[in-house]
Design a protein around this motif. Sequence first.
Motif, PDB file in Angstrom:
ATOM      1  N   THR A 115       0.291  -2.621  -9.966  1.00  0.00           N
ATOM      2  CA  THR A 115      -0.440  -2.697  -8.701  1.00  0.00           C
ATOM      3  C   THR A 115       0.484  -2.378  -7.534  1.00  0.00           C
ATOM      4  O   THR A 115       0.098  -1.660  -6.608  1.00  0.00           O
ATOM      5  N   LEU A 116       1.711  -2.882  -7.576  1.00  0.00           N
ATOM      6  CA  LEU A 116       2.658  -2.589  -6.506  1.00  0.00           C
ATOM      7  C   LEU A 116       3.041  -1.112  -6.485  1.00  0.00           C
ATOM      8  O   LEU A 116       3.222  -0.533  -5.415  1.00  0.00           O
ATOM      9  N   GLN A 117       3.161  -0.508  -7.656  1.00  0.00           N
ATOM     10  CA  GLN A 117       3.457   0.924  -7.701  1.00  0.00           C
ATOM     11  C   GLN A 117       2.305   1.734  -7.106  1.00  0.00           C
ATOM     12  O   GLN A 117       2.521   2.711  -6.387  1.00  0.00           O
ATOM     13  N   GLU A 118       1.062   1.327  -7.400  1.00  0.00           N
ATOM     14  CA  GLU A 118      -0.099   2.006  -6.818  1.00  0.00           C
ATOM     15  C   GLU A 118      -0.131   1.825  -5.301  1.00  0.00           C
ATOM     16  O   GLU A 118      -0.484   2.750  -4.562  1.00  0.00           O
ATOM     17  N   LEU A 119       0.253   0.648  -4.834  1.00  0.00           N
ATOM     18  CA  LEU A 119       0.321   0.390  -3.397  1.00  0.00           C
ATOM     19  C   LEU A 119       1.391   1.259  -2.750  1.00  0.00           C
ATOM     20  O   LEU A 119       1.179   1.804  -1.655  1.00  0.00           O
TER      21      LEU A 119
END
Length: 186
Positions: free
Chosen positions: A91-95
């Motif tokens: 999720t952080l990578q997508e953010l």
Amino acid sequence: VKSTEKQIFKLFSVILTRVRKEVYRMEGEQDELFTGPTLQKIEDMMEYAYPVLQQFPKSEKFAMAADIKLVMDVMLEKAVEAQKKYFKKTTLQELDVANTKLQHYLRVAFRLRFVSMHKYEVWSKQLVEIGKLLGSWLNTVKANSKTSARSTATTRGPTWTMISVSAPLCLQARYCKLKGLLSVQR
């Protein structure tokens, strides 16, 4: 024989409950360091950006401005998801990807003169701050996953990460018996 099994199950459940509470407490403390400022910065950036997007030319309000709004909405959604999820890395990578997309959209809007120099500078500084917060949050998550992977790989003791937290206690005890982590002597 059955009383010792019951005692073992009671002891196992007490230990497992304490471990769960400690893990949740530790993760909660780390999350508060990053989620609060990151989410707040994204909200501040959106408050600044919406009036700027209203000043786009009419021909671009439903094209580029809509794309920028969509990316900002995705950033807000991913930040909230990362705050609430147990596994945060993806999720952080997508953010982070959404933040990079928004930086590129802003650069194109500046080159096409939809955004003034001052507004571009302020907005891009906000995006850089968000990127720095995301980077440190992502590095912390990666470091935690590496240390937990090392500790489970090097120790021969119980691997708590393998046991599903939501599984019933009897299934967790069976799993530990099968893996040799819990032995019942008769």
